[in-house]
Design a protein around this motif. Sequence first.
Motif, short mmCIF file in Angstrom:
data_model
loop_
_atom_site.label_atom_id
_atom_site.label_comp_id
_atom_site.label_asym_id
_atom_site.label_seq_id
_atom_site.Cartn_x
_atom_site.Cartn_y
_atom_site.Cartn_z
N UNK A 60 0.85 -1.19 0.00
CA UNK A 60 0.00 0.00 0.00
C UNK A 60 0.89 1.24 0.00
N UNK A 61 0.48 2.22 -0.79
CA UNK A 61 1.29 3.43 -0.91
C UNK A 61 0.46 4.65 -0.52
N UNK A 62 0.99 5.48 0.35
CA UNK A 62 0.33 6.73 0.71
C UNK A 62 0.44 7.71 -0.46
N UNK A 63 -0.67 8.37 -0.80
CA UNK A 63 -0.69 9.28 -1.95
C UNK A 63 -1.44 10.56 -1.60
N UNK A 64 -1.56 11.44 -2.59
CA UNK A 64 -2.30 12.68 -2.41
C UNK A 64 -3.80 12.51 -2.42
N UNK A 65 -4.31 11.33 -2.76
CA UNK A 65 -5.75 11.10 -2.73
C UNK A 65 -6.35 10.69 -4.06
N UNK A 66 -7.65 10.85 -4.16
CA UNK A 66 -8.44 10.27 -5.25
C UNK A 66 -8.00 10.69 -6.64
N UNK A 67 -7.84 11.99 -6.88
CA UNK A 67 -7.49 12.46 -8.22
C UNK A 67 -6.11 11.94 -8.62
N UNK A 68 -5.17 12.06 -7.71
CA UNK A 68 -3.83 11.53 -7.98
C UNK A 68 -3.90 10.04 -8.30
N UNK A 69 -4.68 9.30 -7.53
CA UNK A 69 -4.76 7.85 -7.73
C UNK A 69 -5.27 7.49 -9.12
N UNK A 70 -6.27 8.24 -9.58
CA UNK A 70 -6.81 7.95 -10.91
C UNK A 70 -5.78 8.26 -12.00
N UNK A 71 -5.03 9.33 -11.83
CA UNK A 71 -3.99 9.66 -12.80
C UNK A 71 -2.87 8.62 -12.77
N UNK A 72 -2.56 8.12 -11.58
CA UNK A 72 -1.48 7.15 -11.44
C UNK A 72 -1.87 5.79 -11.99
N UNK A 73 -3.14 5.42 -11.90
CA UNK A 73 -3.59 4.18 -12.54
C UNK A 73 -3.51 4.33 -14.05
N UNK A 74 -3.90 5.50 -14.56
CA UNK A 74 -3.85 5.74 -16.00
C UNK A 74 -2.42 5.65 -16.53
N UNK A 75 -1.46 6.11 -15.75
CA UNK A 75 -0.06 6.11 -16.20
C UNK A 75 0.64 4.79 -15.94
N UNK A 76 0.00 3.92 -15.15
CA UNK A 76 0.63 2.65 -14.80
C UNK A 76 1.46 2.70 -13.55
N UNK A 77 1.47 3.85 -12.87
CA UNK A 77 2.24 3.99 -11.63
C UNK A 77 1.61 3.18 -10.50
N UNK A 78 0.27 3.06 -10.52
CA UNK A 78 -0.46 2.24 -9.55
C UNK A 78 -1.23 1.16 -10.30
N UNK A 79 -1.44 0.05 -9.63
CA UNK A 79 -2.24 -1.03 -10.20
C UNK A 79 -3.69 -0.95 -9.74
N UNK A 147 -6.91 16.28 -4.53
CA UNK A 147 -7.59 15.29 -3.70
C UNK A 147 -9.10 15.32 -3.93
N UNK A 148 -9.77 14.26 -3.54
CA UNK A 148 -11.22 14.24 -3.61
C UNK A 148 -11.83 15.28 -2.70
N UNK A 149 -11.18 15.55 -1.56
CA UNK A 149 -11.69 16.55 -0.62
C UNK A 149 -11.75 17.92 -1.27
N UNK A 150 -10.73 18.27 -2.05
CA UNK A 150 -10.72 19.56 -2.73
C UNK A 150 -11.93 19.68 -3.66
#
Length: 321
Positions: A60-79, A147-150
Motif C-alpha cells: 500500500x502506498x500513501x498518496x495525495x488522494x483520489x485524483x492523484x490515484x486515478x492519474x497514477x492508474x492511467x499512467x501505470x504507476x499504480x495497479x 484530492x477528492x476533498x478539494x
Amino acid sequence: MKTQTKIAAALLLGTTAVALAQGTTFLTIGSGSTTGVYFPVATGMAKMINDAGDGLRANARSTGGSVFNMQAIASGELDAAIAQNDVVYYAYKGTGLQAFQGKANTKLRTLAVLYPEVLHVVARKDSGIRSIADLKGKRVVIGDLGSGTELTARQVLEAYGLGFDDLGQALRVSPAQGITLMQDKRADALFYTVGVGASAISQIAQTVDVAMVPVSGNQAASLLKKYPFYVRFNIPAKSYKGVGATIPSVAVQATLVASTAVSDDAVYRTMKAVFANEGAVRGLHPSLATNFAYDKAVKGLPAPLHPGAVKFFREKGVTVR
C-alpha cells in the motif's frame, strides 16, 4: 540475482504496473494520507493479499488522494487504488474535472464499493463559524491539491453561492498539515471527506475546541440534485470529542478500483484474498464495520466491474451485470 534486482526496482520505483517474476504478481495499491482511512484500509488489504500466499504480493502506498490515484492508474504507476466514486466516474468519462477533461480512462474498472465517505467540515469554536456561509473570508483547509476533498469542498461551497476566491485563504495542504494549522490557529476551518472516526478529525477534536459545521437544508438538496453521487449522511453524536449532537452532512462512496491492465485472474485472486470473508473486511476499519456488505459493494458503481470481480461476486451469489 538479475530477476531479484528487477523486482526490487519495480517495487521501489513504481515503474511497472504489474511485475511478474518467479510466478508472482506484484500489486501497488494507492491510498491517501496516512492520517485518513484509505491508508489503513489499503494496508490491511495488502496484508490480506500477502498472507493468502496465492501468487500475489501487494504493498500500500500513501498518496495525495483520489485524483492523484486515478492519474497514477492511467499512467501505470499504480495497479489499484481507493478513491471517491465521483472522482472515479469523472476519470472514467473524461469529464467533471480539468485533470480528466478529454482524457477518459475507459480501462478503469471497479472492484468493490467499500463505505460512505462523509464530508466533515470542522471549525475552531473560537472562529465563530457555525454554517458553510460563515466560511466567507476565513482561512480554510480545502484538502490536498488534486484530492477528492478539494473537489467536494468546491462543490459544497458552490451550493452555498461561494467559491474558493470568497475564502480569506484557501489552504491546499494534506490532512496532517491541516491538523497543525488548526492547532496553531493558522486555519479557522477544515474540509475533509473521510470515513467517520478518521484519526485526523479525532486528533483535531482532542487538541482543539471544535464545532462541526452542518451541510443541510435547501443547499444540501441542490447539491444532491446536481451531483447524484452524494447522499445525505448524519455524523453520529459523540463520534468525536466535544461533538454532542448529530450533525447532518453529505457523503460519497469510497471505492476500490483497478485497471484492465491487471489480469482477470490477478483480480479474482485479489478479491478472494480480501473479500472472501465479510467479517474480515469489516474488521479493517470502523468505517467498514457497519457499512460493508456484498450487496452494497456492487451498487453505485462509478465504472464497470472488473471481470475478475464479476467472477468473485457471482460465486458469492451476488447478482451483477
